[in-house]
Design an enzyme around this catalytic site. Sequence first.
Site, PDB file in Angstrom:
ATOM      1  N   GLY A 261     -12.452 -28.305   9.898  1.00 42.52           N
ATOM      2  CA  GLY A 261     -12.853 -29.189   8.807  1.00 42.52           C
ATOM      3  C   GLY A 261     -11.907 -30.318   8.476  1.00 42.52           C
ATOM      4  N   GLY A 262     -10.855 -30.503   9.251  1.00 48.60           N
ATOM      5  CA  GLY A 262      -9.903 -31.575   8.957  1.00 48.60           C
ATOM      6  C   GLY A 262     -10.530 -32.951   8.985  1.00 48.60           C
ATOM      7  N   ASP A 326     -17.299 -33.935  17.807  1.00 44.43           N
ATOM      8  CA  ASP A 326     -16.020 -33.430  18.313  1.00 44.43           C
ATOM      9  C   ASP A 326     -16.380 -32.337  19.319  1.00 44.43           C
ATOM     10  OD1 ASP A 326     -13.389 -32.809  18.699  1.00 44.43           O
ATOM     11  OD2 ASP A 326     -12.918 -32.444  16.605  1.00 44.43           O
ATOM     12  N   CYS A 379     -10.362 -33.123  22.512  1.00 46.02           N
ATOM     13  CA  CYS A 379      -8.904 -32.972  22.611  1.00 46.02           C
ATOM     14  C   CYS A 379      -8.553 -32.636  24.056  1.00 46.02           C
ATOM     15  CB  CYS A 379      -8.375 -31.922  21.626  1.00 46.02           C
ATOM     16  SG  CYS A 379      -9.166 -30.311  21.742  1.00 46.02           S
TER      17      CYS A 379
END
Length: 436
Positions: A261-262, A326, A379
């Site tokens: 949740g960042g 993401d 990432c």
Amino acid sequence: MAQNLRAVAARCIYAVVDKGRSLADELPSQLSKIAEKDKGLLQELCYGVLRHLPELEHDVRDFIKKPLTGKQRVGHFLMLVGIYQVKYTRVPDHAAFNETVSACKPLKCEHLKGVINGVLRNFQRQQTNASHVTNNSKNIADAIVYNHPSWFIKKIQTAYPEQWQALLAANMQRPPMWLRVNQRHHSVEQYIALLTAADIEHQRLDESSGAIQLTHAVDVNKLPGFQLGWVSIQDAAAQQAAGLLNCQAGDNVLDCCAAPGGKTCHILEQCPDIKAMTAIDIEASRLTRVEENLNRLNLSAQVIAGNAATPQQWWNGELFDRILLDAPCSGTGVIRRHPDIKWLRKAQDIEALTALQQEILKNIWSLLKPGGTLLYATCSVLPEENSEQVQRFVNETPDAKHVAISENSTDIGWQILPNMAAMDGFYYAKIVKTTA
């Protein structure tokens, strides 16, 4: 009763390497078994051995005639823990030897005490005559020299022929602690003043960013206003997402694969007057972290357990102006934070991941309004998950247009490599849905 921390470390590493468990899943349960004062050393041993695994296994191989297998296998990892202490920690050799050998009892391998003691003492004697494995070692495999799996080294050599050694070296470094200032409470300058007053050393990424790097990691409760939502822990590379998505007032926003949740919270901090935020993740258990972050920061979003590849199961039919995807990926850009990725991820996983990314991209694209923006993020540092993936999608999707975001306008997306400005490895690409 607190346990021998070397025994706990060996069990933890065994669970990761031989049982395929994530260090993030295994370590918290193991930390509860040891004394508070030893928890830092346990983390050091687990992370350190996993960073240097091929090198340490090579060291052991020199001194043991027959590899430990079956029920004795945990003894193998105990030897690695012992050698790591001698090579890379300040633990006195005699203490490292005694505690490591003592760990045989709780591990139920007391019959290996002599073997393990002999290996450690032979290694200690060898240290005076032979230095650590170095990049100059001519007859040692790259996997041992660079402490990465061979398949990954080959991929990095192909993708980054001029930078591959620097990239592998960056993966071996300890990651810095980055802060994201919640500018609904303080400006970056104001929060920097609070850090200075608290004697917490720091430096700013750049003048346009809210990212602050701490010189030394600190307990979050020592950060001014952490529990009040003034600041969050988030790598500077991950902090780029909110600015690139560039949400506007009244936007309907979707954060796909949102946990923990960042990025969801950062978007809401930057643009509190969006119409709505929907955060989905396939793992319902991970959404607890999303809720915790939202609550600490006094933010609100609709949080849904849902599969991004099958939106028809959870989507309410209202199109989104902005989508952050993401995507599930290899995680090869965050190896310095999660060294277990090197040993959990296999070469054959990449093909399956790219197929899943394609499926999600295709299905989520149908939820975007004409004129809307999708920000694709991973990432990962592997081109097949990043630039090649986006290029393929744009080529195959008539209403998809790639928008350059890197300094080089010919690049497909923006690839951040590990340790570039001390950031994690990350990839972003902005895709707009055309209206024609």
